[in-house]
Design an enzyme around this catalytic site. Sequence first.
Site, short mmCIF file in Angstrom:
data_model
loop_
_atom_site.label_atom_id
_atom_site.label_comp_id
_atom_site.label_asym_id
_atom_site.label_seq_id
_atom_site.Cartn_x
_atom_site.Cartn_y
_atom_site.Cartn_z
N GLU A 77 90.00 75.45 10.25
CA GLU A 77 91.20 75.05 9.57
C GLU A 77 91.39 73.55 9.59
OE1 GLU A 77 93.35 79.25 10.36
OE2 GLU A 77 94.40 77.44 10.96
N CYS A 120 99.42 78.38 23.35
CA CYS A 120 98.70 77.99 22.12
C CYS A 120 98.02 79.19 21.47
CB CYS A 120 97.66 76.93 22.48
SG CYS A 120 96.57 76.49 21.13
N GLY A 164 90.48 73.77 18.68
CA GLY A 164 89.39 73.35 19.56
C GLY A 164 89.72 72.18 20.45
N GLU A 165 88.85 71.97 21.43
CA GLU A 165 88.99 70.86 22.37
C GLU A 165 87.86 69.87 22.07
OE1 GLU A 165 90.99 69.40 24.82
OE2 GLU A 165 89.29 68.04 24.59
N SER A 219 97.33 65.70 26.15
CA SER A 219 98.32 66.78 26.17
C SER A 219 98.81 66.96 27.60
CB SER A 219 97.69 68.09 25.67
OG SER A 219 97.35 67.94 24.31
N ASN A 297 106.10 75.64 18.83
CA ASN A 297 106.08 76.47 17.63
C ASN A 297 105.69 77.89 18.01
OD1 ASN A 297 106.52 74.38 15.57
ND2 ASN A 297 104.54 73.60 16.25
#
Length: 349
Positions: A77, A120, A164-165, A219, A297
């Site tokens: 995405e 997440c 992803g990281e 983060s 979210n």
Amino acid sequence: MVEMGEPPWRGRQLAYALYHQWIEDLTSVTTLPGHLRSRLAGEGWQVGLPKISQIFRSHDGTERYLVESQPRQETVEAVWMPEGDDGETGDGSEDEAKPWHRATICVSSQVGCAVNCSFCLTAKLGLQRNLSAGEIAGQVIAVLARHAVEVGRDRVNLVFMGMGEPFLNYDNFMAAVRLLVKEAGLSPQRMTVSTSGIVPGIERFAAEPQEVRPKLAISLNASNNAVRSEVMPINRKWPIEAIVDAVREIKLRPRERLTFEYVLLGGVTDRPEQAAEVARLVRRSGLPAKVNLIAWNPGPGIEYSTPETGAVEAFRQTLIDAGVPAYVRRPRGRDIYAACGQLKRTVEQ
Ligand code: SAH
Ligand code: SF4
């Protein structure tokens, strides 16, 4: 090209066609002689932009894409977030065909993610695979092409904050950055990579030359190690102090600041005393940093709640009062699951 017995500058011509001209097929690479194009095709080489297989449009202008990678099945995405003119009257300099003044492109670095943060949606996928450098850079080029962005003229920011990281796919991520900077002409100062705090990755990142190093966002998401280990289990491996020490090795550009992202989980990480603790933590680090607050979210199957608007504003004010620059990130494309942490394959194919 050298391997094919061609001079090195043929490689440069091909790179230019791919990353500057965004050509769709080999026959369009008119700088290469016909016999060479035929030979490439004959040997099975293919070029072109990754295909955007589905588009979801939000009422706020955000677009979320499923981008297909050619040889494999999975989609990843990418997100396009335009900024409107907020009702200002134009000064005549903007292009009528472009209803945005600046835009941000968000891309993925992996299919899924192995880090397993509790809040997440991407975490729910687990790690399926790493994306190649071409697949990461390709998402960017496909979105630039779709919006006819003029690189060097239009203001476009790039964030590696999709699925992803990035620092667990470090080599491919950095190879993509080098392609985007050196071949596509994008500026690394307009790029931000976000990490959950992979210390060995941060250490390698600190050693990257400035001309290809994006800005860094960490983060943080909690005010101390106890809470952080709850919401981000990876904190048990690399706790806050280890992250801060690694970040300190980065030689920042003049005026460059680090970003600490902080997801506010209602009743869990949004309390006033936690804001004060974050302020102390950031100040004690001595790093030139700002805090980006993100109201959580929601997503299916995740048991948190969105913070009250008042709590978000109070949190920000506490940071500001303590001398820590703080911003609230406006959620984009919530209605199409394109906002932070909502990128997960929500369609079956
Ligand atoms: N894996 C990297 C980059 C992708 S996540 C990282 O974690 O930093 C990008 C940002 O979205 C991170 O700051 C993450 O904490 C945040 N995020 C994840 N899930 C979220 C959610 N449901 N609501 C708001 N932000 C979220
Ligand atoms: Fe992975 Fe980032 Fe989601 Fe954590 S927040 S699971 S690191 S994508």
